[in-house]
Design a protein around this motif. Structure first.
Motif, mmCIF file in Angstrom:
data_model
loop_
_atom_site.group_PDB
_atom_site.id
_atom_site.type_symbol
_atom_site.label_atom_id
_atom_site.label_comp_id
_atom_site.label_asym_id
_atom_site.label_seq_id
_atom_site.Cartn_x
_atom_site.Cartn_y
_atom_site.Cartn_z
ATOM 1 N N ARG A 194 0.859 -1.188 0.000
ATOM 2 C CA ARG A 194 0.000 0.000 0.000
ATOM 3 C C ARG A 194 0.892 1.232 0.000
ATOM 4 N NH1 ARG A 194 -3.216 3.529 3.127
ATOM 5 N NH2 ARG A 194 -5.438 3.541 2.523
ATOM 6 N N GLU B 212 2.518 4.953 -0.451
ATOM 7 C CA GLU B 212 1.987 6.301 -0.277
ATOM 8 C C GLU B 212 1.520 6.820 -1.643
ATOM 9 O OE1 GLU B 212 4.540 9.020 1.663
ATOM 10 O OE2 GLU B 212 4.886 7.735 3.411
ATOM 11 N N PRO C 189 0.030 10.369 -2.504
ATOM 12 C CA PRO C 189 -0.517 11.708 -2.279
ATOM 13 C C PRO C 189 -1.341 12.172 -3.472
ATOM 14 C CG PRO C 189 1.855 11.801 -2.682
ATOM 15 C CD PRO C 189 1.508 10.368 -2.529
ATOM 16 N N GLN D 97 -9.440 5.538 -4.027
ATOM 17 C CA GLN D 97 -9.577 6.190 -2.723
ATOM 18 C C GLN D 97 -10.925 6.874 -2.558
ATOM 19 O OE1 GLN D 97 -6.115 8.655 -3.197
ATOM 20 N NE2 GLN D 97 -4.817 7.341 -1.939
ATOM 21 N N HIS E 222 -5.909 0.605 -1.542
ATOM 22 C CA HIS E 222 -6.376 1.969 -1.269
ATOM 23 C C HIS E 222 -7.875 2.112 -1.489
ATOM 24 C CE1 HIS E 222 -2.883 4.506 -0.332
ATOM 25 N NE2 HIS E 222 -2.176 3.747 -1.146
#
Length: 327
Positions: free
Chosen positions: A15, A17, A19, A259, A287
């Motif tokens: 998973r 990062e 941004p 997300q 995510h």
């Protein structure tokens, strides 16, 4: 073919990062509002007899997409069945279009309606007249308009795909409360994007071996396929355009759409996939915002995933969620 990526134990927890680009949500709100502002009616012409089909009705559909431009689709339904039917909106893999309706008979055979969406510039029936910045020199679509999110090809294609869900409401005999998104490879990435942008208008999404997920990981690890277009482009423009290129691509990344997606999701992944590395699929899967998410793992498959073994898995999964047609 050997494993092309991490082992399954590592993938399950992969998973990275991710941004979100600044202004991501506003970019897509504005993009879709602009597309819808052009208006335009959905048109459907019955063409069943052209294909000598006896158990399926086929309509040749045009609906307004990016900039109000007409997007082609096939609408297939089981003949003689009263609606409203659950509808599977199907998106197509890279470099392909909607093809012929005789290529898409599975879902109508199972009692569903199916809307098969052409891919602008890739399919023969929906040209891409969109903007470009003139920087593309690599074949394909990955670097077309890579100077900015405003110009990129996938802004136009993803908009078309969201507008396909809008079109469902204008087509008779379809159940707008039971819209299922499906597709493999690029089609899987598009299904994720639409799930993230369409909220509760989507009842379920089924991205198979999805492409367009974590572009940077894809470019760094894919052994074949379209991610290599990014590599070829950056080979000559690196390093000063690297961050600019990935900033653009981040606006079309399945991880960010995941997300924002909450509908039940059935992913699939192939652990010997040289085109969509398994880590890129798990980046999106891990995510994914919806609590009801499942991934079918094909441990010895390449980019074909489960091939003919996958539809029975999907049909059973939809039935468990009350999304099977009432025949």
């Amino acid at each position: 073919m050997p494993l092309t990526d991490l082992g399954l134990d590592e993938l399950v927890g992969f998973r990275p990062e991710a941004p979100v680009p600044q202004g991501f949500d506003e970019f897509w709100r504005r993009t879709l509002a602009e597309a819808r502002s052009h208006g335009g009616a959905v048109k459907a012409e019955r063409v069943t007899e052209q294909y000598a089909l006896r158990t399926v009705e086929v309509d040749d559909v045009r609906f307004p997409g990016w900039n109000g431009e007409p997007v082609a689709a096939w609408l297939l339904r089981p003949r003689g069945v009263d609606g409203p039917l659950p509808v599977v909106v199907t998106y197509i893999g890279y470099s392909g279009g909607r093809g012929l309706p005789t290529e898409h008979l599975l879902w109508s055979a199972a009692g569903y309606a199916q809307l098969v969406v052409d891919s602008r510039g890739q399919g023969r029936d929906t040209p891409d007249r969109g903007e470009g910045d003139g920087t593309q020199w690599v074949e394909g679509f990955m670097t077309r308009g890579i100077d900015s999110p405003e110009n990129h090809y996938y802004r136009r294609l993803i908009t078309d795909c969201v507008r396909a869900v809008d079109a469902v409401a204008e087509l008779p005999g379809l159940d707008g409360d039971r819209v299922v998104l499906a597709g493999g490879s690029q089609g899987g990435g598009l299904a994720l994007a639409v799930a993230g942008l369409s909220g509760d208008r989507v009842a379920a999404t089924m991205p198979d071996v999805p492409f367009l997920c974590h572009f940077r990981q894809g470019a760094q690890t894919a052994l074949e396929g379209p991610y290599q277009e990014i590599v070829k482009y950056l080979r000559w423009h690196s390093p000063h355009r690297v961050e600019q290129a990935f900033d653009t691509l981040d606006h079309f990344d399945g991880v960010h759409f995941a997300q924002r997606a909450t509908a039940p999701a059935l992913f699939s992944v192939a652990l010997m996939d040289p085109i969509c590395p398994p880590r890129t699929v798990y980046a999106a899967f891990n995510h994914y915002a919806g609590e009801d998410r499942t991934v079918t793992v094909w441990p010895f498959a390449d980019h074909g995933g489960g091939c003919g073994a996958n539809p029975p898995v999907q049909l059973a999964w939809l039935r468990e969620r009350g999304l099977a047609p009432q025949l």
